[in-house]
Each structure stands twice: as C-alpha cells, then as structure tokens.
Design a protein around this motif. Structure first.
Motif, PDB file in Angstrom:
ATOM      1  N   VAL A 184      10.722  32.300 -49.402  1.00 19.49           N
ATOM      2  CA  VAL A 184      11.600  33.339 -48.859  1.00 19.49           C
ATOM      3  C   VAL A 184      10.816  34.299 -47.974  1.00 19.49           C
ATOM      4  CG1 VAL A 184      13.077  35.295 -49.465  1.00 19.49           C
ATOM      5  CG2 VAL A 184      13.251  33.168 -50.760  1.00 19.49           C
ATOM      6  N   ALA A 185       9.639  34.725 -48.442  1.00 17.29           N
ATOM      7  CA  ALA A 185       8.812  35.637 -47.643  1.00 17.29           C
ATOM      8  C   ALA A 185       8.389  34.980 -46.334  1.00 17.29           C
ATOM      9  CB  ALA A 185       7.587  36.073 -48.440  1.00 17.29           C
ATOM     10  N   THR A 186       8.071  33.694 -46.388  1.00 22.00           N
ATOM     11  CA  THR A 186       7.659  32.977 -45.171  1.00 22.00           C
ATOM     12  C   THR A 186       8.808  32.872 -44.178  1.00 22.00           C
ATOM     13  OG1 THR A 186       6.045  31.691 -46.440  1.00 22.00           O
ATOM     14  CG2 THR A 186       6.690  30.831 -44.291  1.00 22.00           C
ATOM     15  N   ILE A 187      10.015  32.555 -44.678  1.00 22.41           N
ATOM     16  CA  ILE A 187      11.178  32.455 -43.796  1.00 22.41           C
ATOM     17  C   ILE A 187      11.490  33.809 -43.167  1.00 22.41           C
ATOM     18  CG2 ILE A 187      13.672  32.060 -43.780  1.00 22.41           C
ATOM     19  CD1 ILE A 187      13.187  29.883 -45.911  1.00 22.41           C
ATOM     20  N   LEU A 188      11.454  34.884 -43.974  1.00 23.74           N
ATOM     21  CA  LEU A 188      11.700  36.217 -43.428  1.00 23.74           C
ATOM     22  C   LEU A 188      10.636  36.591 -42.407  1.00 23.74           C
ATOM     23  CD1 LEU A 188      12.732  38.224 -46.626  1.00 23.74           C
ATOM     24  CD2 LEU A 188      14.212  37.497 -44.756  1.00 23.74           C
ATOM     25  N   LEU A 189       9.394  36.248 -42.700  1.00 23.03           N
ATOM     26  CA  LEU A 189       8.292  36.595 -41.804  1.00 23.03           C
ATOM     27  C   LEU A 189       8.419  35.867 -40.462  1.00 23.03           C
ATOM     28  CD1 LEU A 189       5.563  38.117 -41.625  1.00 23.03           C
ATOM     29  CD2 LEU A 189       4.472  36.043 -42.458  1.00 23.03           C
ATOM     30  N   ILE A 190       8.666  34.568 -40.526  1.00 21.04           N
ATOM     31  CA  ILE A 190       8.790  33.795 -39.282  1.00 21.04           C
ATOM     32  C   ILE A 190      10.020  34.235 -38.499  1.00 21.04           C
ATOM     33  CG2 ILE A 190       9.082  31.489 -38.333  1.00 21.04           C
ATOM     34  CD1 ILE A 190       7.572  30.384 -40.718  1.00 21.04           C
ATOM     35  N   GLY A 191      11.160  34.415 -39.206  1.00 23.67           N
ATOM     36  CA  GLY A 191      12.384  34.834 -38.519  1.00 23.67           C
ATOM     37  C   GLY A 191      12.266  36.210 -37.896  1.00 23.67           C
ATOM     38  N   PHE A 192      11.696  37.158 -38.647  1.00 21.65           N
ATOM     39  CA  PHE A 192      11.561  38.514 -38.112  1.00 21.65           C
ATOM     40  C   PHE A 192      10.591  38.549 -36.938  1.00 21.65           C
ATOM     41  CE2 PHE A 192       9.251  42.587 -38.170  1.00 21.65           C
ATOM     42  CZ  PHE A 192      10.293  43.439 -37.855  1.00 21.65           C
ATOM     43  N   ILE A 228     -10.083  35.111 -43.614  1.00 21.23           N
ATOM     44  CA  ILE A 228      -9.496  35.177 -42.273  1.00 21.23           C
ATOM     45  C   ILE A 228      -8.151  35.907 -42.289  1.00 21.23           C
ATOM     46  CG2 ILE A 228      -8.556  33.804 -40.377  1.00 21.23           C
ATOM     47  CD1 ILE A 228     -10.652  31.704 -40.968  1.00 21.23           C
ATOM     48  N   PHE A 229      -7.299  35.568 -43.244  1.00 25.97           N
ATOM     49  CA  PHE A 229      -5.958  36.160 -43.279  1.00 25.97           C
ATOM     50  C   PHE A 229      -5.999  37.681 -43.429  1.00 25.97           C
ATOM     51  CE2 PHE A 229      -2.016  37.260 -45.626  1.00 25.97           C
ATOM     52  CZ  PHE A 229      -1.109  36.952 -44.630  1.00 25.97           C
ATOM     53  N   PRO A 230      -6.674  38.252 -44.422  1.00 25.69           N
ATOM     54  CA  PRO A 230      -6.653  39.718 -44.532  1.00 25.69           C
ATOM     55  C   PRO A 230      -7.532  40.443 -43.523  1.00 25.69           C
ATOM     56  CG  PRO A 230      -7.950  38.785 -46.317  1.00 25.69           C
ATOM     57  CD  PRO A 230      -7.361  37.629 -45.568  1.00 25.69           C
ATOM     58  N   PHE A 231      -8.724  39.906 -43.233  1.00 28.75           N
ATOM     59  CA  PHE A 231      -9.682  40.656 -42.421  1.00 28.75           C
ATOM     60  C   PHE A 231      -9.534  40.415 -40.922  1.00 28.75           C
ATOM     61  CE2 PHE A 231     -11.747  40.260 -46.614  1.00 28.75           C
ATOM     62  CZ  PHE A 231     -11.895  41.605 -46.889  1.00 28.75           C
ATOM     63  N   TRP A 232      -8.793  39.392 -40.540  1.00 22.56           N
ATOM     64  CA  TRP A 232      -8.526  39.158 -39.126  1.00 22.56           C
ATOM     65  C   TRP A 232      -7.046  39.364 -38.809  1.00 22.56           C
ATOM     66  CZ3 TRP A 232     -13.107  37.229 -40.799  1.00 22.56           C
ATOM     67  CH2 TRP A 232     -14.171  37.213 -39.898  1.00 22.56           C
ATOM     68  N   ILE A 233      -6.187  38.630 -39.517  1.00 21.35           N
ATOM     69  CA  ILE A 233      -4.762  38.667 -39.191  1.00 21.35           C
ATOM     70  C   ILE A 233      -4.144  40.016 -39.572  1.00 21.35           C
ATOM     71  CG2 ILE A 233      -2.534  37.544 -39.496  1.00 21.35           C
ATOM     72  CD1 ILE A 233      -4.589  35.813 -38.082  1.00 21.35           C
ATOM     73  N   ILE A 234      -4.259  40.400 -40.844  1.00 19.49           N
ATOM     74  CA  ILE A 234      -3.651  41.663 -41.275  1.00 19.49           C
ATOM     75  C   ILE A 234      -4.301  42.854 -40.570  1.00 19.49           C
ATOM     76  CG2 ILE A 234      -3.264  43.180 -43.255  1.00 19.49           C
ATOM     77  CD1 ILE A 234      -2.825  40.804 -44.986  1.00 19.49           C
ATOM     78  N   ASN A 254       4.217  43.985 -41.991  1.00 23.66           N
ATOM     79  CA  ASN A 254       2.972  43.999 -42.753  1.00 23.66           C
ATOM     80  C   ASN A 254       3.218  43.975 -44.258  1.00 23.66           C
ATOM     81  OD1 ASN A 254       0.530  44.393 -40.796  1.00 23.66           O
ATOM     82  ND2 ASN A 254       2.120  45.746 -40.008  1.00 23.66           N
ATOM     83  N   GLY A 255       4.378  44.473 -44.691  1.00 23.97           N
ATOM     84  CA  GLY A 255       4.721  44.355 -46.106  1.00 23.97           C
ATOM     85  C   GLY A 255       4.879  42.909 -46.541  1.00 23.97           C
ATOM     86  N   LEU A 256       5.513  42.091 -45.680  1.00 23.53           N
ATOM     87  CA  LEU A 256       5.643  40.664 -45.980  1.00 23.53           C
ATOM     88  C   LEU A 256       4.275  39.985 -46.014  1.00 23.53           C
ATOM     89  CD1 LEU A 256       8.749  39.768 -43.781  1.00 23.53           C
ATOM     90  CD2 LEU A 256       8.673  40.013 -46.261  1.00 23.53           C
ATOM     91  N   LEU A 257       3.372  40.400 -45.140  1.00 22.17           N
ATOM     92  CA  LEU A 257       2.021  39.834 -45.151  1.00 22.17           C
ATOM     93  C   LEU A 257       1.290  40.182 -46.446  1.00 22.17           C
ATOM     94  CD1 LEU A 257       0.791  40.464 -41.484  1.00 22.17           C
ATOM     95  CD2 LEU A 257       1.841  38.420 -42.450  1.00 22.17           C
ATOM     96  N   VAL A 258       1.505  41.378 -46.951  1.00 24.13           N
ATOM     97  CA  VAL A 258       0.871  41.781 -48.210  1.00 24.13           C
ATOM     98  C   VAL A 258       1.430  40.948 -49.366  1.00 24.13           C
ATOM     99  CG1 VAL A 258       0.617  43.682 -49.857  1.00 24.13           C
ATOM    100  CG2 VAL A 258       0.311  44.100 -47.406  1.00 24.13           C
ATOM    101  N   VAL A 259       2.729  40.662 -49.339  1.00 25.52           N
ATOM    102  CA  VAL A 259       3.320  39.800 -50.379  1.00 25.52           C
ATOM    103  C   VAL A 259       2.629  38.441 -50.386  1.00 25.52           C
ATOM    104  CG1 VAL A 259       5.414  38.573 -51.080  1.00 25.52           C
ATOM    105  CG2 VAL A 259       5.546  40.965 -50.401  1.00 25.52           C
ATOM    106  N   LEU A 260       2.425  37.862 -49.207  1.00 25.83           N
ATOM    107  CA  LEU A 260       1.733  36.570 -49.121  1.00 25.83           C
ATOM    108  C   LEU A 260       0.293  36.692 -49.627  1.00 25.83           C
ATOM    109  CD1 LEU A 260       2.953  35.164 -45.675  1.00 25.83           C
ATOM    110  CD2 LEU A 260       3.786  34.609 -47.961  1.00 25.83           C
TER     111      LEU A 260
END
Length: 440
Positions: A273-281, A338-344, A365-371
């Motif tokens: 669900v978080a991935t779908i919301l993240l990609i859609g948003f 890579i995900f937290p220190f580069w992407i986020i 960024n809230g959705l990224l924190v959930v992941l």
C-alpha cells in the motif's frame, strides 16, 4: 334630528371592515410564509427540489476539491498545477494517466498464470523440486469445528476435552491437528512457482530501470531530481517504467488472497500500500525523478531473495546459502545505506535549502520513512537467518514461512508436556532436552 350613519363620517362600519380585512390579510400572509418555510406534502416531491439539492451538493464538492488540490498544499510556494500543463510539445504527467495501471495489473495477473504453468512448472521439475506426500486428516466434524472456529493450535486442556468428545487418544488428536494444519500450508511446488514469477519480474525490472536511468544526470547526482521542479517534462521511458512498476504492485494486492501467506503478511500489505501510494503520488506531483531512483533501489536486491528461495525449495543447499549471502549484503547496502543517506536526504533534507515546507513534502517523505521502518524490520529477519546457517552450514530457511510439521513434532510436544508431570531427575537436577522444536 335624524343622523344618517351611512353618510356620516362617524359611521364605524368602514373602519371595522377595513380592520377586519387587514387582519385577514395578515393571517393569510403569515400562513403563506409558513407554507414557504415548510412546503405542504404535495410539494415535497417536487422535481425542482432535487435539482436545487444536487446543485448545492455539486458546489460543496467543487469547493472541497479545490481545497484538497490547492496549490499551496502539494507544491512549494510559487508553483502549482498550472506548471504541469502540456505546452510547446512538452508532455507532463496527468492524473488520468493512472487509469492505465489497472489494465496493466490485469495483464500481469494473466501473464503470471501462463508463466507459472508453462515456465515455472518445467523449471521446478528440472531443478528437482518435489513435494512430500501429505496424509490428509480424517473427516471429523467435532475437530474440524474446533479447528475452523476456535484455534488451529489447541491448548493441552482443549486437546484433552476433544479427546473425551471424540473418543480419540490425546496423541491421535494432536496428530489430527498437525495433519490438518499441513493441509492448509502451501506446497513447496506452489511456493517455487510464486518465487520464480517474482524473480523474473524483479530481475527484468531492475535491469530495465538501470537502462532507463544510467544516462540521466540525477542518477549520478541525486540533487538533480529538483532541477526545474516541477516543470520537468515526462519522458516515454519514464512513463512505461512507472506504469509497469505500479501495475505489478497493484496486481500483488489483487492476488494477495491466493499468494503464499507468511508471518510478515501484515507488513507486506503495508509495504504494498505504501509503495502504491508513493508511486502514484510521485506521479501526480511530478516527483518522477526521485520515484524512478526509489524503484531502482528496491528492485536491486529483491531478485536475489527470490532466487535464494528457488534454490532452497529445490534443495540446492550451498547455492542457496551463497545467493542468500549476496542478497543480505545488497539489501543492507541499498535499503539501509543508499536509501536513507542518498534518497531520503535528497527528498527530505536538501529541498529545505530550496523551498519552504509544504504538506506534499511531509506526505512524500512520510511514506519513505514507513518503507525505511519496514526495511529495518526485514533486516532483523535476514540477520537471524544468516546467523543460523553460518556456524553450522545449514540450509537457509525463510523465517517468514510456515514449516511443515512432522511426526517428531508431536513426540517432542508430548515429551515436553509429560516431563513436568513425571519429574525425572538426575543427580538432583532436571534433565534438560536440547532437541528444540521448530516453531511454526
């Protein structure tokens, strides 16, 4: 002297009549006003009232939509939805584009069925995947009712009660529940088919995404994801990358009822669900550059995990251990470094130097924190599996999967329950049993 009341100015009749008429007009006016406030029964179903109500509802929905999609909520100051209108031959993402996801998801469901029957099954036979013969539990209405409505793992007191009701021994009741639980567990062949399908998709998706991004400047410098935001035109490769990835995750939600259920089932649902919301948003507000990097990072390790499962189901012990070790290393590097220190950092820290904060910034960024929280949870499971096979060189088993129970499980249960009652002692100390039972 005779006075004529009809002609005299002292005649009260005209005044009385005028007062009466005024009173009557006032009463009728009040009644008409009351009727205007509360219409009579024959006006309740007037065709004009629903039209007015519908127009009022439409105005309310229009105002609500304007509030929800206000520029200041989803974009930094000075930018808005007008920036995403096509112009000068440049194409920008549209909300209506997301409708294409559902046909893509349907195609994935159909392709998956064909793949599992025509490719996964022959591959399983080639790799030597074999299912153990399962003994079905004998039909018993009393035990079946307890199994379906109360508990699949009855307590000792429940087992003793069921033993009296059915005439079975305690050991026979334990064996019945074990066999019944094994019936509901997916077969090894079924799990191999699912793993091979996901392995194929993640492998192709990773290398396709790498081909799409390898020559893009934001692949080498993540800060470039904000260059000219949000006036970044959509590329055809980005469109198809998004539609395919989002369609795949939507298909996983559609097939969740038939897929193999593991212990982290709830976490998997939250992840999907978080991935779908993240990609859609990210599509709606044109965070597409950041979205493509996020999808690539997640696909980088998944195909290693699925291939390790395939070798595990086939019994290729050493190959499974080697592949799983590679998976653990790639997972930790991509998801926890890579995900937290580069992407986020690029989506949550660097933008603060460019724009003032807004709701869309916090939502994304809230959705990224959930992941990220889910990544930490799964890292714990991965490290537990690595620790298990490193010292004894045993085969890796998925911590999230239920293990099929055997006859020895019932015997171990019986011994553990009987020992406290019998109180076996040796030199004044209780005998310890080191043969620990594998939990479900």
């Amino acid at each position: 002297m005779r006075i004529s009341w009809r002609r005299s100015s002292l005649n009260p009749a005209p005044f009385l009549l005028e007062a009466f008429h005024d009173t009557d007009r006032g009463r009728r006016g009040a009644e008409e006003e009351a009727e205007a406030v509360v219409p009579p029964d024959d006006h309740i179903f007037s065709p004009h009232l629903p039209v007015c109500k519908r127009r009022r509802d439409e105005r309310m929905l229009s105002r609500l939509s304007e509030l929800i999609w206000a520029d200041w909520i989803w974009f930094p100051e000075g930018h808005g939805w007008d920036d995403l209108k096509d112009h000068d031959g440049k194409i920008f993402p549209k909300t209506r584009d997301l409708w294409a996801v559902f046909p893509v998801a349907l195609c994935f469901l159909v392709i998956r069925q064909i793949f599992e029957q025509t490719i996964a099954l022959p591959l399983a036979s080639l790799m030597g995947v074999r299912d153990k013969h399962r003994i079905c539990a004998s039909p018993n209405p009393i035990l079946e009712s307890h199994f379906c409505s109360k508990s699949k793992h009855p307590t000792q007191s429940s087992i003793e009660g069921l033993s009296k009701q059915t005439g079975f021994s305690v050991r026979q009741v334990q064996r019945w529940f074990r066999q019944r639980r094994n019936q509901d567990r997916p077969s090894k062949l079924r799990k191999f088919q699912e793993a091979s399908w996901r392995f194929t998709f993640y492998l192709l998706a990773f290398f396709a995404g790498l081909a799409v991004l390898i020559d893009k400047p934001w692949f080498h410098d993540v800060k470039m994801v904000w260059e000219n935001f949000p006036k970044m035109p959509l590329l055809p490769s980005q469109y198809w990358y998004y539609m395919i990835e989002l369609g795949f995750y939507v298909s996983l939600v559609f097939s969740v009822a038939s897929d193999v259920k593991r212990k982290d089932f709830k976490e998997q649902i939250v992840h999907h669900v978080a991935t779908i919301l993240l990609i859609g948003f990210s599509w709606l507000v044109n965070y597409i550059r950041a979205g493509t990097l996020i999808m690539l990072v997640h696909d980088a390790s998944d195909y290693f995990m699925e291939s390790a499962k395939m070798f595990n189901y086939a019994g290729w012990k050493r190959t499974c251990n080697c592949v799983f070790t590679v998976f653990a290393a790639v997972f930790i590097i991509t998801r926890l470094i890579i995900f937290p220190f580069w992407i986020i950092y690029a989506t949550g820290v660097y933008p603060l130097t460019l724009y003032s904060t807004f709701f869309g910034f916090y939502f994304f960024n809230g959705l990224l924190v959930v992941l990220l929280v889910l990544h930490i949870f799964w890292t714990g499971l991965i490290l537990r599996m690595v620790i298990k096979f490193l010292p004894g060189n045993d085969i890796v088993e998925d911590e999230r999967s239920d293990k099929e129970e055997t006859e020895s499980d019932d015997e171990d249960d019986g011994e553990q329950r009987e020992k406290p009652k019998n109180g076996h002692m040796q030199n004044g100390h209780a005998v310890l049993n080191n043969n620990h039972r594998k939990t479900d």
